[in-house]
Design a protein around this motif. Sequence first.
Motif, PDB file in Angstrom:
ATOM      1  N   TYR A  34       0.815  -1.220   0.000  1.00 50.41           N
ATOM      2  CA  TYR A  34       0.000   0.000   0.000  1.00 50.41           C
ATOM      3  C   TYR A  34       0.845   1.266   0.000  1.00 50.41           C
ATOM      4  O   TYR A  34       0.309   2.364  -0.163  1.00 50.41           O
ATOM      5  N   GLN A  35       2.140   1.128   0.211  1.00 55.83           N
ATOM      6  CA  GLN A  35       3.032   2.284   0.224  1.00 55.83           C
ATOM      7  C   GLN A  35       3.822   2.403  -1.077  1.00 55.83           C
ATOM      8  O   GLN A  35       3.938   3.502  -1.634  1.00 55.83           O
ATOM      9  N   MET A 236       0.928  -0.230   8.611  1.00 55.56           N
ATOM     10  CA  MET A 236       0.990   0.140   7.178  1.00 55.56           C
ATOM     11  C   MET A 236       0.000  -0.679   6.366  1.00 55.56           C
ATOM     12  O   MET A 236      -0.402  -0.289   5.259  1.00 55.56           O
ATOM     13  N   PRO A 240      -3.553   1.916   6.144  1.00 57.24           N
ATOM     14  CA  PRO A 240      -2.600   2.476   5.185  1.00 57.24           C
ATOM     15  C   PRO A 240      -2.825   3.946   4.880  1.00 57.24           C
ATOM     16  O   PRO A 240      -1.871   4.667   4.595  1.00 57.24           O
TER      17      PRO A 240
END
Length: 260
Positions: A34-35, A236, A240
């Motif tokens: 998701y990052q 995270m 997120p």
Amino acid sequence: MSVYAYPSQGPPAGSEVVVVFVHGAGSDHTVWRYQTRWLVGRGVAVWAPDLPGHGRSGGEPMASIEDWAKWLAFEIGDLGSPTVVGHSMGSLIALETAVAHPGSVGRLLLVGAAAEMPVHPDLIAAAEEDLPRAAAMIAEWSMPPAHRGGHLEPGLWEQGGVRRIVERSRPGVLAADLRACAAYDGTSRAEACVVPTTVVAGSEDRMVRARASRQLAQAIPGARYVEIAGAGHEPMLQNPREFNRLLWEILASDGKGSGL
């Protein structure tokens, strides 16, 4: 030894903005899904490797956090002091890299982290003898107590996802990682850390308690502590949107990002 990473072309040397993501014990780069894509979509250069012996990378796991830090410092040596984001074991690797290899890290974001990470004997035994049981234990302790099925993406089961990542690790890798974590004394290293640092904890983390993360932040000169309400050991993944906002805020503070 081949190293797999996202993006697959390897570290983007010379990029103006570089964020390096370091995963935890028995895991791989997908915990940052998701990052990494979110940042790349905003023009930020990222590098999220599978550590040696993990995921799709070749080689064997290192025996100590210090050895992991030597490896990471070598790999990111041409990136110009990137922001390094580490989770759990990865946070120890990131911390040690920043202290033992000055100039290799510009900023730290330590997630699910503590200066010392003793490992429950039952988890060590399961990692050595019964990987599915170890994966179930990690998934149980990583999730908030009330979180038993729901996921941000319809059709996905978060607890099952954590279990699957650990279960697909190679025999002996998780046990080696856990022993490295248990043997590392990060208290004096935290006190010696001079790079800007943010420590992030999930309020419901049962793998690394939020109070231990807060103590780590207090030990690092000038460090900031952020607690994400309702999240467990993987904020995270579990929140997120809030995590990404925090990460973007950190990049913006260096003049490397603006707006959402």
